[in-house]
Design an enzyme around this catalytic site. Structure first.
Site, PDB file in Angstrom:
ATOM      1  N   LYS A 183      31.722  37.567  46.692  1.00 11.30           N
ATOM      2  CA  LYS A 183      32.819  38.329  47.284  1.00 11.30           C
ATOM      3  C   LYS A 183      33.919  38.452  46.227  1.00 11.30           C
ATOM      4  O   LYS A 183      34.640  37.498  45.950  1.00 11.30           O
ATOM      5  CB  LYS A 183      33.372  37.635  48.538  1.00 11.30           C
ATOM      6  CG  LYS A 183      34.321  38.542  49.295  1.00 11.30           C
ATOM      7  CD  LYS A 183      35.536  37.801  49.799  1.00 11.30           C
ATOM      8  CE  LYS A 183      36.638  38.737  50.218  1.00 11.30           C
ATOM      9  NZ  LYS A 183      37.307  39.418  49.088  1.00 11.30           N
ATOM     10  N   CYS A 293      44.931  31.663  34.449  1.00  7.58           N
ATOM     11  CA  CYS A 293      45.135  30.267  34.873  1.00  7.58           C
ATOM     12  C   CYS A 293      45.468  29.380  33.684  1.00  7.58           C
ATOM     13  O   CYS A 293      45.976  28.280  33.866  1.00  7.58           O
ATOM     14  CB  CYS A 293      43.873  29.725  35.536  1.00  7.58           C
ATOM     15  SG  CYS A 293      43.332  30.723  36.892  1.00  7.58           S
TER      16      CYS A 293
END
Ligand code: SIN
Length: 487
Positions: A183, A293
């Site tokens: 997803k 990140c």
């Protein structure tokens, strides 16, 4: 340049890819994918839900049965075709990425190459999944450990790297014999669907690589984390969502790997090559408009070079050009949404209210709601939200330290532990500080630390598991012990 410049228009897909078929949503619903640079609708995409996700998992379970029985070399040959097609379509995939994500076109092209490198690497590496023959404790026995595909993998991937965060998970899964249900972020589904089209063209059998696109992330996530057919769940995203997903996976005891938030320090010692430290810190901070990140969240500079560092660094930041990622002069693109720029403004305002000083930038730009000015802030302390939270935008915060121990303490004063960076020429210090910082990755005089060959991942609340490298296969494998008796 825009999405209308695609040469291979077959890459622009608006349906989901399940069991080798391109499908509309059961509900018939669609949603719009928006270009963050100008707010224009790029495509209207099928908005799938729980039922379709459930069927994708069932298809994956079925498809992986013959796939896991192939030799590693047979799987590798098919994956190699996928890699070749991704590279052949690198320019088009980059256009799709810049259109939906906003990053500068050269960075998108770089990401496509980076993403493809995981497919090439794992296609090769899976040929070297060795077991062990363990010296026995009795003469009539032989003890063996073999490694086998873990089972159906579910993956949820972020919008900041719409290609590479997919291949970093899908390639090792497929290479060892698993099937995957992915997803992708609903902000950037087109890159994922283009990868599915190329997987199809490469001959990856139906049901092995499924892409379910939908805006109902909560319910799709629940299905992926609770369906007993899914044996492993892998996620790249924020720490709060990661914690929730781990909880959801615990009911069916799924293996999880998590690549979560960071609060990366860049420690610059007085003995560093100052110019290299400045250019390293700039890349570490402003790559992908600060939306990674492993972006520098805190630049921590030794007091004796603090003023000089700030002067050089700020002068460079003022040179950046904010704009549409397709414009050749642009060095920093838009952020993904106006919610992102508002969050950053709140962090900057909080710091200012508590005494911080903005040297350049500090505002949402007049170019539009999604553009945040490249910003430098000083006079900071740990009480400010900006020192403790992941900024995820083009805002550099510069702190001061006076001793090595103080720098280490400041660096470690966070619940996060993903990437960290050190600039120094002192080799003893390199070892001491690298060992002392509580991070999964340390860049020493280098900030471009990511690649397919290295174990990418964090400790503390930045996650668990490693992606890339030979270790990146471990999360997709189970160890089985076989005891041969009566010998
Ligand atoms: C990330 O920000 O999640 C990934 C960054 C990288 O792979 O370099």
């Amino acid at each position: 340049m825009s999405i209308s410049n695609l040469k291979n228009t077959s890459l622009l897909k608006t349906k989901s890819y399940i069991n080798g078929q391109w499908l509309d949503a059961d509900s018939g619903q669609t949603f719009d994918v928006i270009d963050p640079a100008n707010g224009e609708v790029i495509a209207s995409v099928a908005d799938l839900g729980v039922g379709e996700t459930h069927r994708a998992i069932q298809a994956a379970e079925k498809a992986m049965q013959p796939w896991k029985k192939l030799t590693a070399k047979e799987r590798s040959n098919i994956l190699r075709k996928w890699y070749d097609l991704i590279m052949l379509n690198q320019d088009d995939l980059a256009i799709i990425m810049t259109a939906e994500q906003g990053k500068v076109l050269a960075e998108s092209k770089g990401e496509v190459g980076y993403g493809a490198s995981f497919v090439e690497w794992f296609a090769e590496e899976a040929k070297r999944v060795y077991g062990d023959v363990i010296p026995s404790t009795t003469i009539d026995r032989r003890s063996i450990a073999i490694k086998q595909a873990i089972g159906v993998v579910a993956a949820v991937t972020p919008w900041n790297f719409p290609n590479a965060m997919i291949t970093r998970k899908a390639a090792p899964a497929l290479a060892v014999g698993c099937a995957i249900v992915l997803k992708p972020a609903s902000e950037t589904p087109l890159s994922a669907l283009a990868l599915a089209e190329l997987a199809d063209q490469a001959g990856i059998p139906a049901g092995l690589f499924n892409v379910v696109v939908g805006t109902n992330a909560v319910d799709i996530g629940k299905e992926l984390t609770s369906n007993p057919l899914v044996k492993k769940f892998t996620f790249t995203g924020s720490t709060p969502i990661g914690k929730l997903l781990i909880q959801q996976c615990s009911n069916t005891v799924k293996r999880t790997s998590m690549e979560l938030g960071g609060n990366a320090p860049v420690i610059v010692f007085a003995d560093a090559d100052l110019d290299k430290a400045v250019s390293g810190a700039l890349i570490a901070k402003f790559r992908n408009a600060g939306q990674t990140c492993i972006c520098a969240n805190r630049i921590i500079v030794e007091d004796s070079i603090y003023d000089e560092f700030i002067e050089k660094f700020t002068a460079q930041v003022k040179q950046f050009t904010l704009g549409n990622g397709f414009d050749e002069n642009t060095t920093i693109g838009p952020l993904i949404t106006s919610k992102a720029t508002k969050n950053i403004q709140a962090l900057v305002n909080d710091a200012k209210e508590k005494g911080a000083k903005v040297l350049t930038g500090g505002n949402i730009d007049t170019l539009g709601d999604n553009f945040y000015q490249p910003t430098v802030i000083v006079n900071l302390n740990n009480e400010m939200r900006i020192a403790r939270e992941e900024i995820f935008g083009p805002v550099a915060t510069i702190f001061k330290f006076s001793t090595e121990q103080e720098a280490i303490t400041m660096a470690n004063d966070t619940e996060f532990g993903l990437a960290s960076y050190i600039f120094t020429k002192d080799m003893s210090r390199v070892w001491r500080v690298s060992e002392a910082v509580e991070y999964g990755m340390v860049g020493v005089n280098e900030v471009a630390i990511s690649s397919e060959i290295i174990p990418f991942g964090g400790i503390k609340e930045s996650g668990q598991g490693r992606e890339g490298s030979k270790y990146g296969l471990d999360d997709y494998l189970e160890i089985k012990y076989i005891c041969l008796g009566d010998i």
